[in-house]
Write an enzyme that holds these catalytic residues in place. Sequence first.
Site, PDB file in Angstrom:
ATOM      1  CG  ASN A 210      -1.380  -4.867  -3.367  1.00  0.00           C
ATOM      2  OD1 ASN A 210      -0.915  -5.366  -2.356  1.00  0.00           O
ATOM      3  ND2 ASN A 210      -1.368  -3.572  -3.577  1.00  0.00           N
TER       4      ASN A 210
ATOM      5  CD  GLU B 229      -1.719  -2.388   0.865  1.00  0.00           C
ATOM      6  OE1 GLU B 229      -0.963  -2.930   1.685  1.00  0.00           O
ATOM      7  OE2 GLU B 229      -2.145  -2.971  -0.141  1.00  0.00           O
TER       8      GLU B 229
ATOM      9  CG  ASP C 295      -5.243  -4.923  -1.857  1.00  0.00           C
ATOM     10  OD1 ASP C 295      -4.042  -5.146  -2.078  1.00  0.00           O
ATOM     11  OD2 ASP C 295      -5.749  -5.005  -0.727  1.00  0.00           O
TER      12      ASP C 295
END
Lengths: 618, 213
Positions: free
Chosen positions: A298, A214, A340
Amino acid sequence: MLTGNWLRYGCHLRGVLAVALLMTAAAAVHGASTTTAPGTNQETNAPHEDGQWTQPGKDYQNTRYSGLDQINTENVKNLKVSWEFSLGVNRGQEAPPIVVGSTMYVVTPYPNYCYALDIDKAIKGENPLKWKYDPKTEAAAQGVACCDHVNRGCFYDDGKIYFNTLDVHTCCVDARTGKEIWKTKLGDINSGESITMAPLVVKGKVLVGNSGGEFGVRGWLTALDQNDGHIVWRAYSTGPDSDCLIGSQFKPFYDWLKGKDLGVKSWPADHWKIGGGTVWGWVTYDPDLDLIYYGTANPGSWNPELRPGDNQWSATIFARDPDTGQAHWAYQVNPHDLYDHDEINENIILDLPVDGKDRKVIIHPGRNGYIYIIDRGTGEVLSATPYIRNTAAKGVDLKTGRLIPNPEKAPQVGKVIRDIEPASPGAKDWQPCAWSPRTKLLYIPHQNLACDYEAVDTGYIAGTPYVGVNETMYAGAEDPAHLGFYDAFDPVAKKIVWRIKEKFLCWSGTCVTAGDVAFYGTMDGYFKAIDARPDQGGKELWKFKVASGIVGQPTTFKGPDGKQYVAILSGVGGWAGALVSGDLDVRDPTGALGFVNAVKELPKYTTKGGVLYVFGLP
Amino acid sequence: MKRLNRFPLAALAIAMPLAVWSCKREERSFRVQPPAADTTDKVIVSKLRAGQMMATTTQRAATEPSGGPIAPPPPGIAPASKPSAGLVHNGYEENAYAVGEGNRLYLAYNCVGCHFHGGGGIGPPLMDDTWIYGSNPEQIFATIVEGRPNGMPSFRGKIVDYQVWQIVAYVRSMSGMLSKDVAPGRDDHMAGAPPPNSMRYQPPQWSTVGTIR
C-alpha cells in the site's frame, strides 16, 4: 562429587558421540542436497519430486504442490502426531517447516530463532535439536512491526539457510552447523522499516524486500550476493526511475504506466519519500523468461486524501531481471489505493489455456477482490475474476487495465464510510495459495471481511505509524457468520468450484499433494485435510486440534524412513490474531487497525502458542 | 405537627449532603503548573527514536516539536490542587481542557497508530490495569520521553514537556484513573472504545463486552 564427575564424563562422551553422529548426518544431508538444490529442477511446472521442501513456495513457481502421494484421500483419516517441537516464542507462527534431506529448518517470529531439527531422531522419539541460531534481533524492532512479530520463513540453497530478521537484516547460516556465514543490515528501524518476508534465492542473488507500509517507509526489493551478502542492486518502489531501476528495458503494457519518473510525478511534492510500496510478500521466478515477479504494498499513508495521484509504484506487480534488477514491465493493480490494498500476494507461475490459446501467465489472487491472470511476458491483464462480494470496486477495465473504484465508498476525512468490502486485509492477505497440476485448481485460503472506514488527519513522524484511518472490520454481508473462506478456483473456467467456510479467517497458507489432499489450518486451532478433487465439494477428510490457532504454512515431505509426513506450526497471531498474541483489549474495536472488532470472539477459542507439529501415517 | 416536621428535616438531612456532593465539579485552575521534568533522567532506554517530522496536510503542521531539552517548569505558580498518586502531582489531570489537549496530541504524535483508542495493536492496550512500566504520571512521562526497550520510541526533544504531561493525563484517563468530573469533550470520530471517563479501572478484557459496531 564422584557422581557429578561421572555424570559430566557421561555427558562429554555423549556429546562427542552426538557431534560425530551429527557430522555424518549433516554430511549425508549435504550430499543429498547438492544434487537436488533448487534451480536444477525447476524448468517444468511439475518438477521431479525429491520429497523435500526446500523453499517456502516449494518451487520457484510457488505452486506449493508436492508430488508425494502416500497420504491420499483414503488413508489421510489415519494421520497421527508423529512428533512435536516447542518453538519457545508465543507469537504468530507464519513460517513453513523447510525440509532438506533429513533436517527440518524453522524460523520463529521475533526474536527470529532459527532451529535445525534432525527428523530421523525426531521420528524415533529422541531429541531432534541439531542447532539453534539466534540473530540477536534488536528488541526495539517490535515497535515497528505493524502486524505482530511474524516471519514468513527461511530458504535453503547450496548448503546454506537464508532468512530475514525483524530488525532489517538478512542472515546466511551454514545449514550443517548453524554458524553464521554473513549477516547484512539492509535498513533502519528508525525509519519504520522491518522485514517479515521470506527471501528468494535465485542465480546467486538473495532477494529481500522491506516491510513498514504503516510507517511511511519507502519500499524496496534488494538483491544480495549469495556468497558474501553484499548488496548487488536495490529497486525502490517510489521515486525517480533511476532509483526504481526503470530503464530502457521497461515496457509496460498500458499507456498510463508509460512516462518518465512516474514514481515522483504521481505524488504530491516529496511524498514519494514516505510513500510505502514495501515488498513484504512473495517473489517468484520464471526460468523460461528469466524474470522475477513480485508485488508492492500500500501507499503511505492509508488516508488517500493526503496523497492525490496514482501513487506509483505502490500496489504494483513488477517483472524484473534478477541479475540487474532492471524492470521489464509493471502493472499497477490499485492506482491511488484507497483501502490499504497491498498487492504483495503471490504471483504463481503457470502455463494455462486462456480463451483457447496457451499462455504463459501469472495468477495473482488480489487483495482488492479480483483474481488476476496476467501475461507474464508483457504485463497484460487477461482476466480479473471477482472472488468475494465487492463494494469497493466495480470491476477492472480490461481495455485500460485500470481498477474501477466505487466513488460511493471513497474514504473522506471526517466521514465514516460504512460497508466497504473487501476491508483493508483484502479478499486475501499474505496467506499463500497452492496449485495442483493434477486437478488444475488453485486452492485459495482467504477472508470475508468488510469494514467501516474513517480517514483522519495525520502527520509523518519517522519511526511511528503513518496511517490516518480509524477502521473497524466485521464479516462481509455475504455470510456474517463466517470470516474465513477456502476456495478451489478453476482459472480456465474462471469460476469457484467449491468453497469451505470457517468461523474465523483462513489466515494459514495451504499445500496440495499428488494424493489429492490439501492441508490448511484454522485460527481456532484445527489442522485439516481436504479432498482436493473438483467433484468432492471440498470434503473434510481429517482434522486435528492443535495447541494454539494456526496461521502458518503447511509443508509435506518424505522422511528418512521413506514415509510421507505433513508439518505445520501452531501459534496464533499475525495481523488477524494480534488480539490474542499481543494481549490486546477487545473493548476498542479499532485496535490492531480495526481487526480486533472482527475477531473479538477469538480469545474464547485459543491462547498464544508456538509448537511445531509433524503428522504421519501409523 | 412534630411528625410532619421531622420528615422534611430528615429529608433535608439526606438531601443537603447529596446536593453538596453532586455539586462537586471540576475545580478548574486556570494556570496549571506542569510537574518538574527532572523526575526523569536523560537516558533513552529504547533504540527506537521518533525522527524527522513532515507536515502532510494542507491545513496545518501536524505536530509542534519543541526540539529542545526538557524545560524546567515555569516558576512562581502555586500547585493547583491536591496531589494524585505517585511521586508527581500532574495538575492537568484535574483539568478537562488539558485532558482534551492530551487527546489531540495523542493523535497528532501518532500514539494512536500503535495503541489505537486504548485497545492496543503494535503497542499494548492503555485502557486496562496492566502497566508494564508503571501507571503513575511520572512513570508514563518517563516512558514517553525515554522510550522503552520493547518498541516504545523515545520522544525526547520531540514534544515539549507540558504537552507530554497533557498526554499523560489523557493516557491515564483511558483506563478510568482520572476523576469523573474531568469529562473530556465529545469525540466526533467513529465510535471506538468507550469514552475514557466511563471506563472502570479493571483487568484486560479479552472476551466480548457488548457488541460494538
